[in-house]
Design a protein around this motif. Structure first.
Motif, PDB file in Angstrom:
ATOM      1  N   LEU A   4      18.861 -16.861 -12.201  1.00 46.17           N
ATOM      2  CA  LEU A   4      20.055 -16.807 -13.018  1.00 46.17           C
ATOM      3  C   LEU A   4      19.983 -17.990 -13.974  1.00 46.17           C
ATOM      4  CD1 LEU A   4      20.695 -15.358 -10.268  1.00 46.17           C
ATOM      5  CD2 LEU A   4      23.068 -15.937 -10.696  1.00 46.17           C
ATOM      6  N   PHE A   5      19.878 -17.714 -15.266  1.00 47.79           N
ATOM      7  CA  PHE A   5      19.693 -18.743 -16.277  1.00 47.79           C
ATOM      8  C   PHE A   5      20.867 -18.725 -17.243  1.00 47.79           C
ATOM      9  CE2 PHE A   5      17.638 -19.701 -20.551  1.00 47.79           C
ATOM     10  CZ  PHE A   5      17.596 -21.075 -20.367  1.00 47.79           C
ATOM     11  N   ASN A   6      21.383 -19.895 -17.563  1.00 52.72           N
ATOM     12  CA  ASN A   6      22.439 -20.018 -18.562  1.00 52.72           C
ATOM     13  C   ASN A   6      21.764 -20.316 -19.899  1.00 52.72           C
ATOM     14  OD1 ASN A   6      24.635 -20.547 -20.172  1.00 52.72           O
ATOM     15  ND2 ASN A   6      25.684 -21.831 -18.668  1.00 52.72           N
ATOM     16  N   LYS A   7      21.539 -19.260 -20.671  1.00 53.67           N
ATOM     17  CA  LYS A   7      20.817 -19.380 -21.935  1.00 53.67           C
ATOM     18  C   LYS A   7      21.696 -20.047 -22.990  1.00 53.67           C
ATOM     19  CE  LYS A   7      20.287 -16.421 -25.360  1.00 53.67           C
ATOM     20  NZ  LYS A   7      20.400 -17.341 -26.503  1.00 53.67           N
ATOM     21  N   PRO A   8      21.217 -21.149 -23.548  1.00 51.98           N
ATOM     22  CA  PRO A   8      21.979 -21.794 -24.618  1.00 51.98           C
ATOM     23  C   PRO A   8      21.919 -20.988 -25.920  1.00 51.98           C
ATOM     24  CG  PRO A   8      20.433 -23.342 -23.596  1.00 51.98           C
ATOM     25  CD  PRO A   8      20.075 -21.960 -23.128  1.00 51.98           C
ATOM     26  N   TYR A   9      22.843 -21.293 -26.792  1.00 49.07           N
ATOM     27  CA  TYR A   9      22.866 -20.745 -28.141  1.00 49.07           C
ATOM     28  C   TYR A   9      21.550 -21.096 -28.852  1.00 49.07           C
ATOM     29  CZ  TYR A   9      24.451 -20.068 -32.965  1.00 49.07           C
ATOM     30  OH  TYR A   9      24.579 -19.662 -34.274  1.00 49.07           O
ATOM     31  N   ASP A  10      21.032 -20.200 -29.658  1.00 49.60           N
ATOM     32  CA  ASP A  10      19.848 -20.390 -30.499  1.00 49.60           C
ATOM     33  C   ASP A  10      18.521 -20.387 -29.742  1.00 49.60           C
ATOM     34  OD1 ASP A  10      18.895 -20.513 -33.141  1.00 49.60           O
ATOM     35  OD2 ASP A  10      18.588 -22.669 -33.011  1.00 49.60           O
ATOM     36  N   VAL A  11      18.521 -19.928 -28.491  1.00 52.34           N
ATOM     37  CA  VAL A  11      17.282 -19.809 -27.718  1.00 52.34           C
ATOM     38  C   VAL A  11      16.919 -18.324 -27.641  1.00 52.34           C
ATOM     39  CG1 VAL A  11      16.235 -20.115 -25.434  1.00 52.34           C
ATOM     40  CG2 VAL A  11      17.732 -21.897 -26.374  1.00 52.34           C
ATOM     41  N   GLY A 168      26.624  -7.381 -13.119  1.00 53.08           N
ATOM     42  CA  GLY A 168      26.828  -6.924 -11.745  1.00 53.08           C
ATOM     43  C   GLY A 168      27.521  -8.006 -10.940  1.00 53.08           C
ATOM     44  N   GLU A 169      26.943  -8.360  -9.801  1.00 53.28           N
ATOM     45  CA  GLU A 169      27.528  -9.358  -8.907  1.00 53.28           C
ATOM     46  C   GLU A 169      27.135 -10.788  -9.258  1.00 53.28           C
ATOM     47  OE1 GLU A 169      24.344  -9.465  -5.278  1.00 53.28           O
ATOM     48  OE2 GLU A 169      25.356  -7.550  -5.619  1.00 53.28           O
ATOM     49  N   TRP A 170      26.207 -10.960 -10.198  1.00 54.40           N
ATOM     50  CA  TRP A 170      25.698 -12.293 -10.530  1.00 54.40           C
ATOM     51  C   TRP A 170      26.520 -12.908 -11.654  1.00 54.40           C
ATOM     52  CZ3 TRP A 170      21.929  -8.183 -10.476  1.00 54.40           C
ATOM     53  CH2 TRP A 170      21.269  -8.076  -9.252  1.00 54.40           C
ATOM     54  N   THR A 171      26.885 -14.195 -11.502  1.00 50.74           N
ATOM     55  CA  THR A 171      27.685 -14.865 -12.521  1.00 50.74           C
ATOM     56  C   THR A 171      27.083 -16.216 -12.893  1.00 50.74           C
ATOM     57  OG1 THR A 171      29.134 -16.197 -11.105  1.00 50.74           O
ATOM     58  CG2 THR A 171      29.765 -13.887 -11.432  1.00 50.74           C
ATOM     59  N   LEU A 172      27.630 -16.781 -13.960  1.00 49.50           N
ATOM     60  CA  LEU A 172      27.233 -18.105 -14.436  1.00 49.50           C
ATOM     61  C   LEU A 172      27.897 -19.227 -13.660  1.00 49.50           C
ATOM     62  CD1 LEU A 172      27.331 -18.200 -18.331  1.00 49.50           C
ATOM     63  CD2 LEU A 172      25.382 -18.460 -16.822  1.00 49.50           C
ATOM     64  N   ASP A 173      28.801 -18.898 -12.792  1.00 48.64           N
ATOM     65  CA  ASP A 173      29.589 -19.910 -12.095  1.00 48.64           C
ATOM     66  C   ASP A 173      28.707 -21.036 -11.549  1.00 48.64           C
ATOM     67  OD1 ASP A 173      32.058 -20.872 -11.317  1.00 48.64           O
ATOM     68  OD2 ASP A 173      31.915 -19.968  -9.325  1.00 48.64           O
ATOM     69  N   GLY A 174      28.954 -22.253 -12.024  1.00 52.58           N
ATOM     70  CA  GLY A 174      28.234 -23.430 -11.538  1.00 52.58           C
ATOM     71  C   GLY A 174      26.879 -23.678 -12.180  1.00 52.58           C
ATOM     72  N   ILE A 175      26.510 -22.904 -13.196  1.00 46.81           N
ATOM     73  CA  ILE A 175      25.208 -23.079 -13.849  1.00 46.81           C
ATOM     74  C   ILE A 175      25.443 -23.632 -15.258  1.00 46.81           C
ATOM     75  CG2 ILE A 175      23.045 -21.990 -14.542  1.00 46.81           C
ATOM     76  CD1 ILE A 175      23.707 -19.723 -12.529  1.00 46.81           C
ATOM     77  N   GLU A 176      24.999 -24.833 -15.496  1.00 49.51           N
ATOM     78  CA  GLU A 176      25.185 -25.482 -16.801  1.00 49.51           C
ATOM     79  C   GLU A 176      24.224 -24.879 -17.832  1.00 49.51           C
ATOM     80  OE1 GLU A 176      27.480 -27.873 -17.637  1.00 49.51           O
ATOM     81  OE2 GLU A 176      28.303 -27.422 -15.658  1.00 49.51           O
ATOM     82  N   PRO A 177      24.568 -24.961 -19.122  1.00 49.34           N
ATOM     83  CA  PRO A 177      23.672 -24.440 -20.159  1.00 49.34           C
ATOM     84  C   PRO A 177      22.281 -25.074 -20.068  1.00 49.34           C
ATOM     85  CG  PRO A 177      25.786 -25.052 -21.106  1.00 49.34           C
ATOM     86  CD  PRO A 177      25.797 -25.522 -19.680  1.00 49.34           C
ATOM     87  N   GLY A 178      21.260 -24.239 -20.205  1.00 47.25           N
ATOM     88  CA  GLY A 178      19.881 -24.711 -20.166  1.00 47.25           C
ATOM     89  C   GLY A 178      19.345 -24.920 -18.762  1.00 47.25           C
TER      90      GLY A 178
END
Length: 185
Positions: A4-11, A168-178
């Motif tokens: 689970l990756f928090n993709k930053p803007y412009d990547v 689905g069941e996967w979220t960004l919760d607790g994952i910082e950008p990048g």
């Protein structure tokens, strides 16, 4: 393995950039390889360069197909900052499905929300005192090219910022950008 990756803007949602500028000069845009050094994983679906948020990567081809293929109707939820003050009629159009140039979208789940507590975007969204904006939580079950942006524009509210919060069941919760973490279970 599922990342689970928090993709930053412009990547870019790929590991290499094969783009070229006018005149054939290679571009040097940021890619996943600047953030993820795990061999054998590939994105399950895409997230546009100007969008942020959850991108799933896996080394399991069947899982990758299940996540990315619209026939499995996996819900994708977005936090969307739009231009203007969205009224009930526009929300109802999104809930019924919006006619786009490639056909009618499936009905979306959508509601106005208070501005979410998100990280600052770099560069920031352009602020204009004379043009209000608001936030929506929008869930779709398909994944056409730039679909959420095209849907909000079709109802008169262009997207200013788009963050995919869950698949689905996967979220960004607790994952910082990048940053990323491996899914458990």
């Amino acid at each position: 393995m599922l990342i689970l990756f928090n993709k930053p803007y412009d990547v870019l949602s790929q590991f290499t950039d094969r783009g070229t500028q006018t005149g054939g000069t290679p571009t040097a845009r940021p890619t996943l390889s600047a953030f993820i050094a795990v061999p054998g994983v590939y994105p399950a679906g895409r997230l546009d360069r100007d969008s942020e948020g959850l991108l799933l990567l896996t080394d399991d081809g069947r899982l990758q197909a299940r996540i990315a293929d619209p026939k499995f109707k996996m819900p994708k939820t977005y936090l969307v900052q739009v231009e203007g003050d969205v009224q009930a009629a526009a929300l109802e159009r999104l809930r019924r499905g919006v006619e786009l140039n490639d056909g009618l979208t499936r009905p979306a789940l959508v509601e106005r929300i208070d501005p979410p507590a998100l990280w600052p975007r770099d560069p920031p969204v352009r602020f204009r005192k004379s043009v209000p904006d608001c936030w929506l939580r929008l869930t779709i079950h398909e994944g056409r090219n730039r679909q959420v942006r095209r849907m909000t524009a079709a109802v008169g509210h262009p997207t200013l910022r788009l963050v995919r919060w869950s698949i689905g069941e996967w979220t960004l919760d607790g994952i910082e950008p990048g940053t990323w973490r491996e899914a458990t279970g």
